[in-house]
Motif scaffolding. Structure first.
Motif: not given
Length: 64
Positions: A23-24, A26-28, A30-31, A35, A37, A40-41, A44
């Motif tokens: 998830a981390f 995936g978040s990076v 996104n940053a 894409d 999202t 990550v969803t 989570t």
């Protein structure tokens, strides 16, 4: 519900280490403009489910 110690340890390892790392990442992603999202969803939600399952297993083990 009863599971073997090995299964419990594997589920706990996945929930506490593997899924949060994914998830981390995936978040990076996104940053920096990718894409991720949906990924990550889903990760989570999976980690939340695993946490609940581990809690149920743990409570069943400590009651015995």
């Amino acid at each position: 519900m009863k599971v073997s110690n090995q299964t419990y340890d594997l589920l706990k390892f996945i929930a506490l280490l593997i899924v949060p790392i994914a998830a981390f990442i995936g978040s990076v992603a996104n940053a920096i403009g990718y894409d991720a999202t949906i990924i990550v969803t889903i990760l989570t939600a999976l980690d939340t489910l695993l946490g609940a399952v581990i809690k149920i297993l743990s409570d069943g083990y400590t009651e015995e």
